[in-house]
Design a protein around this motif. Sequence first.
Motif, PDB file in Angstrom:
ATOM      1  N   ASN A 161      38.343  -4.720 -53.748  1.00 25.03           N
ATOM      2  CA  ASN A 161      37.174  -3.892 -54.060  1.00 25.03           C
ATOM      3  C   ASN A 161      37.176  -2.676 -53.135  1.00 25.03           C
ATOM      4  OD1 ASN A 161      34.653  -2.896 -54.815  1.00 25.03           O
ATOM      5  ND2 ASN A 161      33.560  -4.328 -53.523  1.00 25.03           N
ATOM      6  N   VAL A 221      35.757   1.048 -52.359  1.00 22.30           N
ATOM      7  CA  VAL A 221      34.685   2.001 -52.622  1.00 22.30           C
ATOM      8  C   VAL A 221      35.041   3.295 -51.906  1.00 22.30           C
ATOM      9  CG1 VAL A 221      32.232   2.521 -52.355  1.00 22.30           C
ATOM     10  CG2 VAL A 221      32.965   0.176 -52.872  1.00 22.30           C
ATOM     11  N   GLN A 229      35.675   2.093 -57.090  1.00 16.91           N
ATOM     12  CA  GLN A 229      34.360   2.658 -57.359  1.00 16.91           C
ATOM     13  C   GLN A 229      34.248   3.943 -56.558  1.00 16.91           C
ATOM     14  OE1 GLN A 229      31.148  -0.425 -57.304  1.00 16.91           O
ATOM     15  NE2 GLN A 229      32.834  -1.667 -56.518  1.00 16.91           N
ATOM     16  N   ILE A 239      31.781   7.051 -55.315  1.00 15.21           N
ATOM     17  CA  ILE A 239      30.421   7.543 -55.106  1.00 15.21           C
ATOM     18  C   ILE A 239      30.526   9.005 -54.727  1.00 15.21           C
ATOM     19  CG2 ILE A 239      28.329   7.356 -53.693  1.00 15.21           C
ATOM     20  CD1 ILE A 239      29.077   4.362 -53.304  1.00 15.21           C
ATOM     21  N   GLN A 297      24.240   1.921 -55.103  1.00 18.88           N
ATOM     22  CA  GLN A 297      25.405   2.564 -54.479  1.00 18.88           C
ATOM     23  C   GLN A 297      25.541   2.116 -53.026  1.00 18.88           C
ATOM     24  OE1 GLN A 297      27.365   3.928 -56.479  1.00 18.88           O
ATOM     25  NE2 GLN A 297      26.581   5.686 -57.570  1.00 18.88           N
ATOM     26  N   ARG A 330      26.991  -1.225 -52.978  1.00 16.33           N
ATOM     27  CA  ARG A 330      28.437  -1.156 -53.248  1.00 16.33           C
ATOM     28  C   ARG A 330      29.205  -0.861 -51.959  1.00 16.33           C
ATOM     29  NH1 ARG A 330      26.560   1.470 -58.047  1.00 16.33           N
ATOM     30  NH2 ARG A 330      26.977   0.121 -59.825  1.00 16.33           N
ATOM     31  N   ILE A 331      28.697   0.081 -51.187  1.00 15.69           N
ATOM     32  CA  ILE A 331      29.337   0.404 -49.904  1.00 15.69           C
ATOM     33  C   ILE A 331      29.359  -0.842 -49.026  1.00 15.69           C
ATOM     34  CG2 ILE A 331      29.060   1.704 -47.747  1.00 15.69           C
ATOM     35  CD1 ILE A 331      27.930   4.020 -49.515  1.00 15.69           C
ATOM     36  N   ALA A 347      32.076  -3.523 -49.987  1.00 11.47           N
ATOM     37  CA  ALA A 347      33.467  -3.080 -50.137  1.00 11.47           C
ATOM     38  C   ALA A 347      34.416  -3.935 -49.305  1.00 11.47           C
ATOM     39  CB  ALA A 347      33.599  -1.616 -49.738  1.00 11.47           C
ATOM     40  N   LEU A 386      36.914   0.767 -47.559  1.00  4.75           N
ATOM     41  CA  LEU A 386      36.226   2.023 -47.833  1.00  4.75           C
ATOM     42  C   LEU A 386      37.179   3.194 -47.648  1.00  4.75           C
ATOM     43  CD1 LEU A 386      32.798   1.829 -45.939  1.00  4.75           C
ATOM     44  CD2 LEU A 386      33.110   2.041 -48.402  1.00  4.75           C
TER      45      LEU A 386
END
Length: 193
Positions: free
Chosen positions: A6, A8, A40, A42, A67, A70-71, A74, A77
């Motif tokens: 995942n 972000v 993802q 942003i 959002q 989501r951060i 992660a 990142l």
Amino acid sequence: MARKLNVVAVSGGLQRPSKTLVLTQAILNALGNALPIEAQLIELGEIGPRLAGAVHRSQLPEDIEAQVRRIESADLLIVASPVFRGSYTGLFKHLFDFVHHEALIDVPVLLAATGGSNRHALVIDHQLRPLFSFFQSRTLPIGVYASEVDFNGYEIGSDALRERIELAVLRALPIARAERSADAAASLATLAA
């Protein structure tokens, strides 16, 4: 089969078109070419006007709260900001002010920045790295800085920048793979229990 990593990516550019967004997407694509990821993106420019008025997290609109979550969730990142007066933008910092101070412990973070000239290149080590050290994140050893000369309009026009992106991703891979392996081991342990 292990789930995808995942990832972000936060692009701190406030305008469209944005060289910071171009750089963020290039790093995200390079990582995706090297490893199975769930990406993802942003874009601060899209959420900034509605983010700016919030003082407390409870004041965030639901989509912006999502959002921030989501951060916080992660596995890895990618964060990029344009340089403004020697640092990341205030709105970029404001977004991370809403991230819980323990949410990013040990999360790998690939740092990137764009600026008008190479004189801003140390923003990665002098501004971004300390911000993510506060979160106790694992900032990856190589960040990616790009200046005006690295772009042709809003496209990457520099082989040197492409090489910096590839090197940063190459150095990130062992850590990213370790994250996936740990996740796969945890999933197997859960299934076996």
